[in-house]
Structures are given as C-alpha cells and as structure tokens.
Design an enzyme around this catalytic site. Sequence first.
Site, short mmCIF file in Angstrom:
data_model
loop_
_atom_site.label_atom_id
_atom_site.label_comp_id
_atom_site.label_asym_id
_atom_site.label_seq_id
_atom_site.Cartn_x
_atom_site.Cartn_y
_atom_site.Cartn_z
N HIS A 1 -9.72 1.78 4.52
CA HIS A 1 -8.48 1.99 5.29
C HIS A 1 -8.73 3.04 6.36
CE1 HIS A 1 -4.41 2.84 6.45
NE2 HIS A 1 -4.04 1.75 5.81
N ASN B 1 0.88 -1.17 0.00
CA ASN B 1 0.00 0.00 0.00
C ASN B 1 0.92 1.23 0.00
OD1 ASN B 1 -1.78 2.05 0.40
ND2 ASN B 1 -2.46 1.42 2.43
N TRP B 2 1.07 1.80 -1.17
CA TRP B 2 1.99 2.94 -1.29
C TRP B 2 1.43 4.20 -0.62
CZ3 TRP B 2 4.20 3.12 -7.02
CH2 TRP B 2 5.05 2.04 -7.19
N GLU C 1 -6.99 5.30 7.54
CA GLU C 1 -6.56 6.67 7.22
C GLU C 1 -7.64 7.41 6.43
OE1 GLU C 1 -2.85 5.65 5.39
OE2 GLU C 1 -1.96 5.24 7.34
N GLY D 1 1.97 2.47 11.03
CA GLY D 1 2.97 3.53 10.95
C GLY D 1 3.65 3.85 12.27
N SER E 1 2.78 -1.96 10.59
CA SER E 1 4.21 -2.08 10.95
C SER E 1 4.81 -3.45 10.64
CB SER E 1 4.43 -1.71 12.42
OG SER E 1 4.11 -0.35 12.63
P1 13P Z 1 2.65 0.58 7.82
O1 13P Z 1 3.17 -0.73 7.25
O2 13P Z 1 3.43 1.75 7.39
O3 13P Z 1 2.46 0.48 9.30
O4 13P Z 1 1.19 0.79 7.19
C1 13P Z 1 0.28 -0.24 7.29
C2 13P Z 1 -0.90 0.09 6.47
O5 13P Z 1 -1.59 1.05 6.74
C3 13P Z 1 -1.17 -0.76 5.32
O6 13P Z 1 -2.40 -0.46 4.75
#
Ligand code: 13P
Length: 263
Positions: A104, A18-19, A106, A182, A221
């Site tokens: 997601h 997931n960029w 976010e 993250g 993570s």
């Molecule tokens: P990270 O791997 O940066 O924690 O992000 C996970 C994520 O949100 C994948 O969709």
Amino acid sequence: MNNVARMKKTAKKFVIANWKMHGNLEQNQSLLTHYVNQLNSLKQTQVVVCVPYPYLSQVQSVLEHTDLAWGAQNLAKNLNGPFTGEVSAEMLKDFGCEYVILGHSERATAYCESDENIAQKFMMAKQHGITPILCVGETLIEREAGVMELKVGKQLDTIIDLYGVDVFNDAIVSYEPIWAIGTGLAASPLQAQAMHQFIFDKLTQSKEAQKNRVKILYGGSVNPQNALQLFKVENIDGGLVGKCSLSAPAFEDICQAAELSVG
Ligand code: 13P
C-alpha cells in the site's frame, strides 16, 4: 469455501475494506455486526475485511461461519526470527487470514518499502496460501508527466522478473492512484479503464494465467456515488475501500453496487 475456490468464481466481484489504522474493540464489534447483517447474503460479491493486527482475533470470531472473509494489511518477508515488530505469514494463518494487503502506498512512502521487499512479501503470502492484494499506482506528478504506465509496469515487473508472471494467478492487484487515495477525487472510469486494461494485458499472457485470472480492483475514493460506474468498467473486478468502509451504510451501498454491476 477457501480463497482459491472463491477466486475461481471468476464473475464474482470483490469489495475489500481497508480499515487502515482505525477502530477499537467496541466500534469494530458494531461495524462487523452491521457488515454481517447487511452483507452476508450477497450472491455476486465477495466481501473481505482487512483490519489492524490486534483485531484479527476479533474479526475471526465475528466473521467465521459467515460468507465474509478477512485479512491483514501487511506481512513480514521472513518466515520467523529476530525481526522485532514484524508479523509472519504463519501468524496470520493462525487467525484464519486468507488475504493480505501488500505494498500500500501509505506503507511504501512512510516506511520506505522497496518494490523488491514487496515482491518477497508477495511470494511469502502465495507460499502460505494467503491471497496477496498487491497495491500499485502512480503519484499525481507521474500522471501529469504521462508516465503512469511506466510506474505501474515497473511495480509489476519487479515481481514478474523474480518469480514469473504466473505467480499472479489467483492473486489480486489493486490499482490505487496515489492522488485518488483519501482525496475524494477518484479516477474517472476512463482513466481507470485504461490502466486496468494495461494491467490485464500484462498479467494474462499465458493460457494458465487466463484460466486462473488475476482479479484487478480499483482503490482510491470509492464511494456510494461512484462505485457502480467504476465497477461496471471492463476489467474492474471490484474495489479496495478505505474511508467508506468505516461507515456501515456507505460500505453496504458500495457492496450493493458491486452486486448490481454483475450481469
Ligand atoms: P480511500 O477509500 O479512503 O480513498 O482509501 C483508499 C485506499 O487506500 C484503500 O486501500
């Protein structure tokens, strides 16, 4: 091979990049070229790359004719019409997208996406032969209060109540605890195992569902140090990877961990 045929190879792990909102034409070209050179010969792992909309054409031109697949990070709940800034399932299909990340955290947080909205998008993807990658997960406060299964259960129930549990057949669910995204602090294998078992039990009640089993990925993570341990856990079918997907060596190590974890 199309995406449903891929899913039917049930032993295969999935590692999905997931960029998020990263990249530019030049960096993408280099990253995608590395991906292809390093990951095209994997036997046990399906790699999928989910990129921002403007780069779908680029990812299509680099990855078509390889074993890597690609997808988007969101989808409109409507077919077409006056919805400024939205992108429809048909448009994604025009660029060969076989997968789409939905719900997601976010997006759910920043753009107030409701579970009902996400459910409609899920159905839209299914109707167009695009495999939905549905993200579910709890906040730290919810985990500390012990209501994580209630939260994830409600996210899944919104879709089940509208469309029935079999809509999850051949779909992908990604358990992404919000506190792990993250932060560098992944869920422990034990924490992940408990939630994956909960999701598995909920979504594989019918015979049909067991045959066309939903894939359940872990996200939050994932890195080269923890990937193998996580991917070996029962009912963890791979990972959804944010930050480490932007580094070719780290992403390769994670995909190799997936490969090793099978069999
Ligand atoms: P990270 O791997 O940066 O924690 O992000 C996970 C994520 O949100 C994948 O969709």
